[in-house]
Design a protein around this motif. Sequence first.
Motif, PDB file in Angstrom:
ATOM      1  N   THR A  15      38.938  67.791  27.848  1.00  0.00           N
ATOM      2  CA  THR A  15      38.550  66.388  27.759  1.00  0.00           C
ATOM      3  C   THR A  15      39.478  65.555  28.629  1.00  0.00           C
ATOM      4  OG1 THR A  15      39.943  65.949  25.813  1.00  0.00           O
ATOM      5  CG2 THR A  15      37.650  66.640  25.429  1.00  0.00           C
ATOM      6  N   SER A  16      38.914  64.523  29.224  1.00  0.00           N
ATOM      7  CA  SER A  16      39.651  63.656  30.137  1.00  0.00           C
ATOM      8  C   SER A  16      39.263  62.216  29.847  1.00  0.00           C
ATOM      9  CB  SER A  16      39.300  64.022  31.587  1.00  0.00           C
ATOM     10  OG  SER A  16      39.891  63.125  32.494  1.00  0.00           O
ATOM     11  N   ASN A  17      40.261  61.354  29.721  1.00  0.00           N
ATOM     12  CA  ASN A  17      39.978  59.943  29.451  1.00  0.00           C
ATOM     13  C   ASN A  17      41.080  59.088  30.062  1.00  0.00           C
ATOM     14  OD1 ASN A  17      38.939  57.564  28.491  1.00  0.00           O
ATOM     15  ND2 ASN A  17      39.142  58.056  26.327  1.00  0.00           N
ATOM     16  N   MET A  18      40.783  58.492  31.207  1.00  0.00           N
ATOM     17  CA  MET A  18      41.720  57.572  31.862  1.00  0.00           C
ATOM     18  C   MET A  18      43.090  58.233  32.017  1.00  0.00           C
ATOM     19  SD  MET A  18      40.638  54.043  29.866  1.00  0.00           S
ATOM     20  CE  MET A  18      41.092  54.723  28.252  1.00  0.00           C
TER      21      MET A  18
ATOM     22  N   GLU B 216      26.231  78.674  38.542  1.00  0.00           N
ATOM     23  CA  GLU B 216      27.423  79.364  38.078  1.00  0.00           C
ATOM     24  C   GLU B 216      28.450  78.406  37.482  1.00  0.00           C
ATOM     25  OE1 GLU B 216      28.791  82.904  38.345  1.00  0.00           O
ATOM     26  OE2 GLU B 216      26.656  82.839  37.868  1.00  0.00           O
ATOM     27  N   LYS B 217      28.365  77.129  37.807  1.00  0.00           N
ATOM     28  CA  LYS B 217      29.422  76.183  37.436  1.00  0.00           C
ATOM     29  C   LYS B 217      29.615  76.108  35.925  1.00  0.00           C
ATOM     30  CE  LYS B 217      32.455  72.901  38.160  1.00  0.00           C
ATOM     31  NZ  LYS B 217      32.186  71.697  38.952  1.00  0.00           N
ATOM     32  N   GLU B 218      28.544  76.009  35.174  1.00  0.00           N
ATOM     33  CA  GLU B 218      28.680  75.870  33.725  1.00  0.00           C
ATOM     34  C   GLU B 218      29.286  77.122  33.109  1.00  0.00           C
ATOM     35  OE1 GLU B 218      29.174  74.202  30.348  1.00  0.00           O
ATOM     36  OE2 GLU B 218      28.423  73.068  32.082  1.00  0.00           O
ATOM     37  N   ARG B 219      28.900  78.302  33.618  1.00  0.00           N
ATOM     38  CA  ARG B 219      29.490  79.530  33.100  1.00  0.00           C
ATOM     39  C   ARG B 219      30.984  79.584  33.402  1.00  0.00           C
ATOM     40  NH1 ARG B 219      31.555  83.814  34.939  1.00  0.00           N
ATOM     41  NH2 ARG B 219      30.996  83.334  37.097  1.00  0.00           N
ATOM     42  N   VAL B 220      31.360  79.204  34.618  1.00  0.00           N
ATOM     43  CA  VAL B 220      32.769  79.218  34.999  1.00  0.00           C
ATOM     44  C   VAL B 220      33.562  78.262  34.117  1.00  0.00           C
ATOM     45  CG1 VAL B 220      34.385  78.603  36.839  1.00  0.00           C
ATOM     46  CG2 VAL B 220      32.351  79.964  37.366  1.00  0.00           C
ATOM     47  N   LEU B 221      33.032  77.062  33.905  1.00  0.00           N
ATOM     48  CA  LEU B 221      33.707  76.094  33.046  1.00  0.00           C
ATOM     49  C   LEU B 221      33.838  76.618  31.624  1.00  0.00           C
ATOM     50  CD1 LEU B 221      32.129  72.750  34.272  1.00  0.00           C
ATOM     51  CD2 LEU B 221      34.559  73.318  34.323  1.00  0.00           C
ATOM     52  N   ARG B 222      32.782  77.194  31.112  1.00  0.00           N
ATOM     53  CA  ARG B 222      32.805  77.718  29.742  1.00  0.00           C
ATOM     54  C   ARG B 222      33.858  78.813  29.598  1.00  0.00           C
ATOM     55  NH1 ARG B 222      27.888  78.591  29.589  1.00  0.00           N
ATOM     56  NH2 ARG B 222      27.868  80.826  30.080  1.00  0.00           N
TER      57      ARG B 222
ATOM     58  N   GLY C 294      29.162  67.709  24.594  1.00  0.00           N
ATOM     59  CA  GLY C 294      28.826  68.901  25.353  1.00  0.00           C
ATOM     60  C   GLY C 294      29.847  70.011  25.313  1.00  0.00           C
ATOM     61  N   LEU C 295      30.925  69.843  24.540  1.00  0.00           N
ATOM     62  CA  LEU C 295      31.959  70.863  24.459  1.00  0.00           C
ATOM     63  C   LEU C 295      31.776  71.691  23.192  1.00  0.00           C
ATOM     64  CD1 LEU C 295      35.056  68.763  25.554  1.00  0.00           C
ATOM     65  CD2 LEU C 295      33.770  70.403  26.938  1.00  0.00           C
ATOM     66  N   ASP C 296      31.856  72.997  23.326  1.00  0.00           N
ATOM     67  CA  ASP C 296      31.680  73.915  22.205  1.00  0.00           C
ATOM     68  C   ASP C 296      33.030  74.137  21.528  1.00  0.00           C
ATOM     69  OD1 ASP C 296      30.670  75.705  20.403  1.00  0.00           O
ATOM     70  OD2 ASP C 296      30.668  77.408  21.796  1.00  0.00           O
ATOM     71  N   LEU C 297      33.468  73.137  20.743  1.00  0.00           N
ATOM     72  CA  LEU C 297      34.770  73.176  20.100  1.00  0.00           C
ATOM     73  C   LEU C 297      34.636  72.876  18.605  1.00  0.00           C
ATOM     74  CD1 LEU C 297      36.858  71.121  22.710  1.00  0.00           C
ATOM     75  CD2 LEU C 297      37.010  73.588  22.328  1.00  0.00           C
TER      76      LEU C 297
END
Length: 409
Positions: A59-62, A17-23, A96-99
Amino acid sequence: MAEDQLTQAHGAIEPNEKERVLRDARAYRLARVQEQLRQHQCPAILLYDPVNIRYATDTSNMQVWAGRNPARYVMVFADGRIVAWEFHSSEHVWDGLDLNVELRGAMSWTFFNAGHEAERRAQTWGAEIVDVFRKHAPDNSVLAVDRLDPFGTAYLEKQGITLLDGQALMETARLIKSDSELVLIGESLRTAERGIARMRRELRPGVTENDIWANLHFENIRNGGEWIETRLLASGDRTNPWMHECSSRVLQAGDLLAFDTDMVGPNGYCSDISRTWLVGDSRPSDEQRKLYELAYAQVHFNMDFLRPGMTFREFSDKAWKIPEQYVKNRYCCLAHGIGMVDEYPSIAHSVDWESAGYDGVFEAGMTVCVESYIGAEGGTQGVKLEQQVVLTGNGCVSLTDCSFETDWL
């Protein structure tokens, strides 16, 4: 808000379920940003705040470093297009992001990066920003910006760009949580609860405040969390007044120990829980019990009557009345929004309303932390409690099962 989603927010996310929730959460959040841009008749927003970038793009970076070093930035357009200027060799954070995203290299003009060339670099930066903005929004000169240094602000305004307060726009977008966000918030809270349980197991006379606090960090990082915003843990006479950060003080039997997690956990969501415990195996003193009873009463009284449709001013006026001897050391607010970090609104006490209050309306889907600190002026002990809740049509629903010391009541 579906009852099964609230139930799921208290449990673990199944792997499938995690990927669906994130999407779903990503799509909802970007749509909220687009909606705010359209409402303000603004074609785009330029984001520097790493939490805002995370909200809009996931997205996350430092994150902590980027919060004080403006080294990556993103322009989100009302039609969903994104232009992202990413930090050196970090394009992979977008994998991996659909953007609908165009990636470019970021430029920084901080003194660390540019020295005395800062103003010249800001002009080079600004020329690219203006070019991208006018390419995608040729008939509009309004650009929302959440955070920008003086050189950048001056350049854009000189080019005829009208700047809009993007931080207000983003705080408003982040206000209402979707069902999928509640599930992700729940995963962060379960991690915080594991950290709190580990702190409780290690609590004993002879260890230091830092020893206890390290257990929360351990479980957060171990379970995919990110950082902790403060070090608010204090014991003994350091519990009054509040806002002492943890130290090398050695815990003594009979001390109160109070803490506030302020933990940015998995998925970038904050878990904000405060509890107060007794060190050792003895019973709390009458004074300690009284402090705890008052703090418990404040949190639960305010939770019980908080409803969607209530104004901030009404909540402040009707809130539990702090006894006079504890008013001076009151917590800085009655309640505040919570999401990826502390968020709008911050609800002032009635005694602070003229200097710090502002009005608005509570809405279903808001996640809120209800606060209390009880410690007498000139006293040697205090109790800090805080509960994280979601507002539904029926009122507050707690998002954490972390227990209170009800046997002290």
